[in-house]
Design an enzyme around this catalytic site. Structure first.
Site, short mmCIF file in Angstrom:
data_model
loop_
_atom_site.label_atom_id
_atom_site.label_comp_id
_atom_site.label_asym_id
_atom_site.label_seq_id
_atom_site.Cartn_x
_atom_site.Cartn_y
_atom_site.Cartn_z
N ASN A 22 0.42 -9.81 10.95
CA ASN A 22 -0.45 -8.81 11.58
C ASN A 22 -1.83 -8.98 10.96
O ASN A 22 -2.06 -8.57 9.83
CB ASN A 22 0.14 -7.41 11.28
CG ASN A 22 -0.79 -6.29 11.72
OD1 ASN A 22 -1.75 -6.51 12.45
ND2 ASN A 22 -0.49 -5.08 11.26
N TRP A 23 -2.72 -9.58 11.73
CA TRP A 23 -4.05 -9.87 11.18
C TRP A 23 -4.94 -8.64 11.09
O TRP A 23 -6.03 -8.70 10.52
CB TRP A 23 -4.75 -10.94 12.03
CG TRP A 23 -4.24 -12.34 11.82
CD1 TRP A 23 -3.24 -12.75 10.99
CD2 TRP A 23 -4.74 -13.52 12.47
NE1 TRP A 23 -3.07 -14.11 11.07
CE2 TRP A 23 -3.98 -14.61 11.98
CE3 TRP A 23 -5.73 -13.77 13.40
CZ2 TRP A 23 -4.20 -15.92 12.40
CZ3 TRP A 23 -5.96 -15.08 13.83
CH2 TRP A 23 -5.19 -16.14 13.32
N LYS A 24 -4.53 -7.57 11.70
CA LYS A 24 -5.32 -6.33 11.72
C LYS A 24 -6.75 -6.62 12.21
O LYS A 24 -6.94 -7.51 13.03
CB LYS A 24 -5.31 -5.65 10.34
CG LYS A 24 -3.90 -5.50 9.79
CD LYS A 24 -3.82 -4.56 8.62
CE LYS A 24 -2.43 -4.63 8.01
NZ LYS A 24 -2.18 -3.59 7.04
N HIS A 108 2.70 1.29 14.09
CA HIS A 108 2.25 0.91 12.73
C HIS A 108 1.69 2.15 12.05
O HIS A 108 1.01 2.96 12.68
CB HIS A 108 1.19 -0.19 12.83
CG HIS A 108 0.91 -0.82 11.51
ND1 HIS A 108 0.10 -0.21 10.57
CD2 HIS A 108 1.33 -1.97 10.95
CE1 HIS A 108 0.05 -0.98 9.49
NE2 HIS A 108 0.79 -2.05 9.70
N GLU A 110 -0.75 2.65 10.18
CA GLU A 110 -2.21 2.84 10.26
C GLU A 110 -2.60 3.51 11.57
O GLU A 110 -3.55 4.28 11.62
CB GLU A 110 -2.92 1.48 10.07
CG GLU A 110 -2.85 1.03 8.62
CD GLU A 110 -2.99 -0.46 8.39
OE1 GLU A 110 -3.36 -1.19 9.32
OE2 GLU A 110 -2.68 -0.91 7.27
N GLU A 180 8.60 -0.16 7.18
CA GLU A 180 7.35 -0.31 6.43
C GLU A 180 7.04 0.99 5.69
O GLU A 180 6.41 1.89 6.25
CB GLU A 180 6.20 -0.62 7.40
CG GLU A 180 6.33 -1.96 8.08
CD GLU A 180 4.97 -2.60 8.29
OE1 GLU A 180 4.81 -3.75 7.89
OE2 GLU A 180 4.06 -1.93 8.82
N GLY A 186 -0.18 -2.67 2.14
CA GLY A 186 -1.55 -2.94 1.67
C GLY A 186 -1.83 -2.45 0.26
O GLY A 186 -2.98 -2.43 -0.17
N SER A 221 3.47 -5.25 1.46
CA SER A 221 3.10 -6.10 0.32
C SER A 221 4.09 -7.23 0.05
O SER A 221 4.34 -7.56 -1.12
CB SER A 221 2.89 -5.24 -0.93
OG SER A 221 1.84 -4.31 -0.70
N GLY A 242 0.89 -8.22 6.42
CA GLY A 242 -0.52 -7.97 6.64
C GLY A 242 -1.32 -9.01 5.87
O GLY A 242 -1.53 -10.13 6.31
N GLY A 243 -1.71 -8.63 4.65
CA GLY A 243 -2.57 -9.47 3.83
C GLY A 243 -2.10 -10.91 3.71
O GLY A 243 -2.91 -11.85 3.80
C1 PEP Z 1 1.31 -4.33 7.50
O1 PEP Z 1 0.16 -3.98 7.71
O2 PEP Z 1 2.17 -4.23 8.40
C2 PEP Z 1 1.64 -4.84 6.18
C3 PEP Z 1 2.89 -5.02 5.86
O3 PEP Z 1 0.58 -5.09 5.34
P1 PEP Z 1 0.66 -5.77 3.86
O4 PEP Z 1 1.57 -6.96 3.98
O5 PEP Z 1 -0.74 -6.14 3.56
O6 PEP Z 1 1.24 -4.73 2.97
#
Ligand code: PEP
Length: 259
Positions: A22-24, A108, A110, A180, A186, A221, A242-243
């Site tokens: 997920n590049w956000k 999600h 966010e 999640e 994040g 994470s 994400g990251g």
């Molecule tokens: C996400 O945004 O779905 C996520 C899991 O982010 P991260 O891996 O950065 O925690």
């Protein structure tokens, strides 16, 4: 290591693993091309895991063109629950299908927190994804406060039931779930294998007859150094990243750990 693992064996064989990036709200034409060159160079596609990349809307076409002919699939980060019409700034399921998306992330945290998406709206979006033949990746997860109060399973149950009662459980035959925990996304804080295992088993138990069929991803994470330990659990079928999806080497290391 610290924690003693108290994990019970699942009664079923593992499903094919899935890793979703997920590049956000990151990327540019140049950055996307560089990142994808690194990913496609390292991922030959003959391996035992599915890989999906979800760029921001303006780059779906560019990323779709670069991925064409590879085994890496295209996904989107959200969609409108509406089909078409006067909804300025929104993007419909049929537009995503038109661009060759295969998956859409729904619910999600966010979006639940920052865009105030309700459980009911998430259920409508889930149905909108399936209406156009795409696969929803439904995210659920508790806040830190819920977890501290021992209410994490209540929250997850509420989030799942909102969709079950809107679409029926059978709809999950063509869906992916993602656990999640909000406090892990994040933040650099990953759920321990025991914490993740408890919730994944609970989520699977809620799926009735589909329990052994539905892929349930962990997200929060996940990095190359902790992926293998999470993927070793019977009820974790891959990761939502994400990251780590913004770095080709890190992303590829996690994809390889999923095989
Ligand atoms: C996400 O945004 O779905 C996520 C899991 O982010 P991260 O891996 O950065 O925690």
């Amino acid at each position: 290591m610290g924690e003693v693992l108290l994990l019970t064996k699942a009664s079923n064989t593992k499903r094919r693993q899935l890793v979703v990036g997920n590049w956000k709200m990151n990327g540019s034409s140049r950055e996307n091309a560089e990142l994808l060159a690194g990913v496609l160079n390292g991922w030959r596609g003959e391996r035992g895991a599915d890989v999906v990349i979800c760029p921001a809307f303006p780059y779906l076409y560019q990323v779709g063109e670069i991925l064409r002919g590879s085994s890496v699939m295209l996904g989107a980060q959200t969609l409108s629950e509406q089909e078409r019409g006067a909804f300025t700034g929104e993007v419909s399921g049929s537009m995503l299908a038109d661009l060759d998306c295969k998956f859409v992330i729904i619910g999600h945290n966010e979006r639940r927190r920052m865009q105030h998406e309700t459980d009911e709206q998430v259920a409508q979006k889930f149905a909108a994804v399936q209406r156009v033949g795409l696969v929803p990746i439904l995210c659920v997860g508790e806040s830190l406060q819920d977890r501290d109060q021992g209410k994490h399973l209540d929250t997850i149950s509420r989030q799942l039931n909102a969709v079950f009662s809107y679409t029926g459980k059978q709809a999950f035959e063509n869906a992916v779930l993602a656990y999640e925990p909000v406090w892990a996304v994040g933040t650099g804080k990953t759920a321990t294998p025991n914490q993740a295992d408890e919730v994944h088993k609970f989520m699977r138990s809620q799926l009735g007859g589909l329990a052994s069929k539905v892929r349930i991803l962990y997200g929060g994470s996940v990095k190359a150094h902790n992926a293998k330990q999470l993927f070793a659990l019977d009820d974790i079928d891959g990761a939502l990243l994400g990251g780590a999806s913004l770095d080709a080497d890190e992303f590829l290391a996690i994809c390889s750990a999923a095989e």
